[in-house]
Design an enzyme around this catalytic site. Structure first.
Site, PDB file in Angstrom:
ATOM      1  N   CYS A  12     -20.401  25.140   9.388  1.00 14.93           N
ATOM      2  CA  CYS A  12     -19.417  24.069   9.401  1.00 14.93           C
ATOM      3  C   CYS A  12     -18.046  24.732   9.414  1.00 14.93           C
ATOM      4  CB  CYS A  12     -19.564  23.175   8.178  1.00 14.93           C
ATOM      5  SG  CYS A  12     -19.213  24.013   6.610  1.00 14.93           S
ATOM      6  N   HIS A  74     -17.095  27.808  -1.655  1.00 12.56           N
ATOM      7  CA  HIS A  74     -17.428  26.897  -2.752  1.00 12.56           C
ATOM      8  C   HIS A  74     -16.251  26.625  -3.672  1.00 12.56           C
ATOM      9  CE1 HIS A  74     -21.494  27.148  -1.483  1.00 12.56           C
ATOM     10  NE2 HIS A  74     -21.705  28.382  -1.894  1.00 12.56           N
ATOM     11  N   HIS A 124     -24.537  24.542  -9.399  1.00 11.85           N
ATOM     12  CA  HIS A 124     -24.003  24.995  -8.116  1.00 11.85           C
ATOM     13  C   HIS A 124     -22.557  25.480  -8.295  1.00 11.85           C
ATOM     14  CE1 HIS A 124     -22.658  24.907  -3.921  1.00 11.85           C
ATOM     15  NE2 HIS A 124     -23.941  24.985  -3.594  1.00 11.85           N
ATOM     16  N   GLU A 126     -19.955  25.303  -6.472  1.00 15.70           N
ATOM     17  CA  GLU A 126     -18.936  24.314  -6.104  1.00 15.70           C
ATOM     18  C   GLU A 126     -18.648  23.366  -7.265  1.00 15.70           C
ATOM     19  OE1 GLU A 126     -18.815  20.319  -3.451  1.00 15.70           O
ATOM     20  OE2 GLU A 126     -19.543  22.099  -2.377  1.00 15.70           O
ATOM     21  N   CYS A 191     -18.964  15.789   2.444  1.00 15.05           N
ATOM     22  CA  CYS A 191     -18.362  16.330   3.669  1.00 15.05           C
ATOM     23  C   CYS A 191     -18.920  15.595   4.888  1.00 15.05           C
ATOM     24  CB  CYS A 191     -18.668  17.821   3.763  1.00 15.05           C
ATOM     25  SG  CYS A 191     -18.182  18.566   5.323  1.00 15.05           S
TER      26      CYS A 191
END
Length: 675
Positions: A12, A74, A124, A126, A191
């Site tokens: 991405c 992230h 995670h 992020e 996203c």
């Protein structure tokens, strides 16, 4: 065998940007370069970077200066950045732009006093990083079941999502939060590229016999893709490289689908496709990158093109253009309507026309506008309406000096105060947010000026309605009307373009002093035509219903000889009027009050006094009831002696009182000028 390759497979923008930053730095500088954690969850990319001298560290303490430390896509919390800077290290922030937006949003709302809830995997990187922007005070949940375990919160709540979170799960959790808490605002931070990738994987996995999902073992978005595909296709395999392709006879499968996570480089996808072609003895000469590039459209600033809505939040709408990057429409560029609600008005999958404002906004996104397209098309619509005098619908958005502004087909229209209605309007703000039918009366495209009039249409409609009424009116016909104004002598009612008068005497069977006792302006009423004059354009209307006539009910309830109890409501020289029930009065002649001659009824009676009386005469048609108090319980003055009656029974009532008696008993007005 047919291979179906997802258009959105692979890097991405955020991942591609981060990887490019690292490779560019490695080529430009001799300084030591670190990445805080693997730059992406892909071993092949990390190994290649290591060949260029890039070292992966897990925490700031492992870095030795002088050096550059790259923050991966992230992102991290502000505490980590501060820790690196305090060690004298140069921080290069390669965080995904979408992640940075979430970090800023969380920081702002936290400072405003909101309790932050993050939907995603609490382990995670992020999520750990985002939580740092609210001092690690966020509640982190991953399922709708976990909503019930949250504590009671008095604060306003702000909800965001991990960029790679599955939309279906997000929607379930939001519903649960809305049921449990009243003060929730949500920001759909999934996203759009992730959303698009997941939607595409969902579609392909339903069509194929076998599905390959390429990506790192620790990649969150790859694991989510696998989860989605596995639910639709039993033969779904997660692989990191071409060497991981399962030992199956692919010739047995008619269709095989391939998608890849956001951390998967195109050369890995290319190797998988090449390996599949060898297994099937087919020659796929075109690489994945070539195939992908050849499928893309080209865009230029100022171009109008078609796109498909793939997602939205309260501030942006995301559009698939078939370009290498998705388009973004700021909400204010999607609609001019101040009350526009994305959740009510937008639907993922809808195709729309968009105007390309910028091909690259600096973050790789295409900036679009729908209002500009609407305006271009709108001018054609407005000019056509002006020429054909066809009405247009205009939503009023604001009050300005001298009138109001509205929007129709994306074009602003000014409606002067004198043209908004056929009546004087004191406060124009009552029209804001209303939708009016308007005729365009002036267009100047060069000055971008359009003037409209509601009054023209109102007058046209009234004239047509008036003609229809006068052509079909007849005595006894009923109409649904609206009370327009009240006067001392009655109420004017609009029966559909024509006003008629309901006289005071026709509003109620009871005696009233003003129409406001029965109706008010704006009331919807059913009226009937009593009489009309076409030449003078006058209509007399009736409102009171015959079924409500109290005299009809009196005929059923009373007869001569009945003794009633009533209230004295009026005294006259020749007697007293007694209210038997509302709307029905009877007369007690002065000779029927006492056993002695009275000078006047007021000698023994007063208004408001309750008395018993016998009905001696009943004439419903003439609305006349005669009563006698004397025959039930005569009322004599204190100390009085019996004398001759003031007027003997049967004697004629004095002439000067006859008209007063008739008017009072019958409640009938003979003055035709008052009607």
């Amino acid at each position: 065998m047919e291979l179906i390759i997802a258009d959105s497979a692979g890097f991405c923008f955020g991942v591609n940007n981060a990887v490019k930053i690292v490779f560019d730095l490695a080529a430009e500088t001799n300084e030591r370069i670190y990445t805080l954690g693997p730059i992406i969850h892909n071993e092949q990319v990390v190994d290649k970077l290591a060949e260029h001298g890039v070292v992966t560290i897990d925490n700031p303490d492992e870095a030795e200066g002088p050096a550059k430390v790259i923050i991966r896509a992230h992102g991290v919390g502000p505490g980590t950045i501060k820790q690196l800077q305090e060690r004298g290290l140069e921080v290069v922030n390669a965080s995904c732009p979408y992640v940075v937006k979430i970090q800023k949003l969380v920081s702002e709302k936290y400072k405003d006093g909101y309790q932050i809830i993050i939907i995603g995997d609490k382990k995670h990187p992020e999520i750990i990083g985002i939580n740092g922007w609210c001092d690690n005070t966020a509640y982190i949940i991953e399922t709708d079941e976990q909503v019930n375990s949250l504590p009671h919160m008095e604060k306003n709540i702000c909800v965001v999502a991990q960029t790679t979170f599955i939309r279906e799960k997000w929607e379930k959790i939001i519903k649960s939060l809305n049921k449990r808490f009243e003060n929730v605002i949500k920001f759909d931070t999934i996203c759009n590229a992730t959303d698009k990738r997941q939607v595409e994987a969902e579609k392909i996995s339903k069509e194929v016999d076998m599905m390959l999902v390429i990506g790192g073992l620790n990649s969150s978005n790859t694991n989510k893709l696998y989860e989605i595909c596995r639910s639709n296709c039993e033969r779904t395999y997660k692989i990191q490289t071409a060497s991981d392709i399962p030992p199956v006879d692919i010739k047995k499968f008619k269709k095989i689908g391939i998608t890849a996570g956001a951390s998967t480089p195109d050369w890995v996808i290319k190797e998988v496709i090449h390996k599949m072609s060898e297994l099937d003895k087919q020659d796929f000469e075109m690489s994945f990158a070539d195939a992908f590039e050849s499928s893309l459209v080209t865009l230029t600033t100022g171009q109008i093109t078609k796109g498909r809505i793939i997602g939205y939040n309260q501030s942006e709408v995301f559009v698939d253009l078939g370009f290498k990057s998705d388009g973004i429409i700021p909400i204010q560029e999607f609609s001019n309507d101040p009350d526009f609600n994305p959740e009510k008005s937008l639907k993922v999958g809808d195709e729309i026309d968009v105007f390309v404002v910028r091909v690259n906004d600096g973050e790789g996104n295409v900036v679009l506008s729908k209002t500009k397209v609407d305006a271009v098309k709108g001018w054609d619509t407005i000019e056509s309406a002006f020429e054909t005098k066809k009405p247009v619908a205009v939503k009023i958005t604001e009050k300005v000096n001298g009138g109001v502004i509205g929007i129709s087909s994306g074009v602003k229209i000014f409606i002067p105060a004198s043209q908004i209605s056929d009546r004087f309007v004191k406060d124009l703000s009552e029209f804001v947010k209303q939708v009016l039918q308007v005729q365009i009366i002036e267009v100047n495209k060069q000055k971008r000026k359009v003037v409209g009039s509601s009054r023209v249409l109102i007058e046209k409609n009234k004239e047509a309605a008036s003609n229809e009424i006068w052509n079909s009116i007849e005595v006894g016909k009923t109409y649904n009307g609206v009370v327009k104004s009240l006067m001392d002598f009655g109420a004017f009612v609009d029966i559909g373009g024509v006003d008629g008068l309901v006289h005071l005497s026709e509003l109620s069977w009871n005696k009233i002093k003003h129409p406001s006792e029965v109706v008010k302006v704006g009331d919807e009423v059913v009226v009937s035509v009593l009489e009309f004059d076409r030449d003078k354009k006058r209509i007399s209307l009736g409102y009171k219903k015959q079924a409500d006539n109290p005299w009809n009910k009196a005929a059923e309830k009373y007869e001569v000889g009945n003794v009633i109890t009533g209230k004295v409501v009026r005294l006259v020289p020749f007697g007293a009027f007694v209210e038997i029930e509302q709307g029905v009065d009877g007369l007690v002649h002065i000779s029927q009050i006492s056993n002695v001659r009275l000078g006047k009824p007021g000698d023994v009676l007063k208004v408001g006094q309750m008395v018993e009386a016998k009905i001696t005469e009943l004439d419903i048609e003439a609305k006349k009831i005669s009563l006698s108090i004397k025959e039930v319980n005569p009322i004599d003055p204190v100390g009085a002696k019996k004398e001759e009656a003031a007027v003997e029974p049967g004697e004629e009532i004095p002439t000067e009182h006859k008209e007063e008696m008739t008017n009072t008993i019958g409640e009938s007005l003979t003055d035709e000028d008052n009607k």
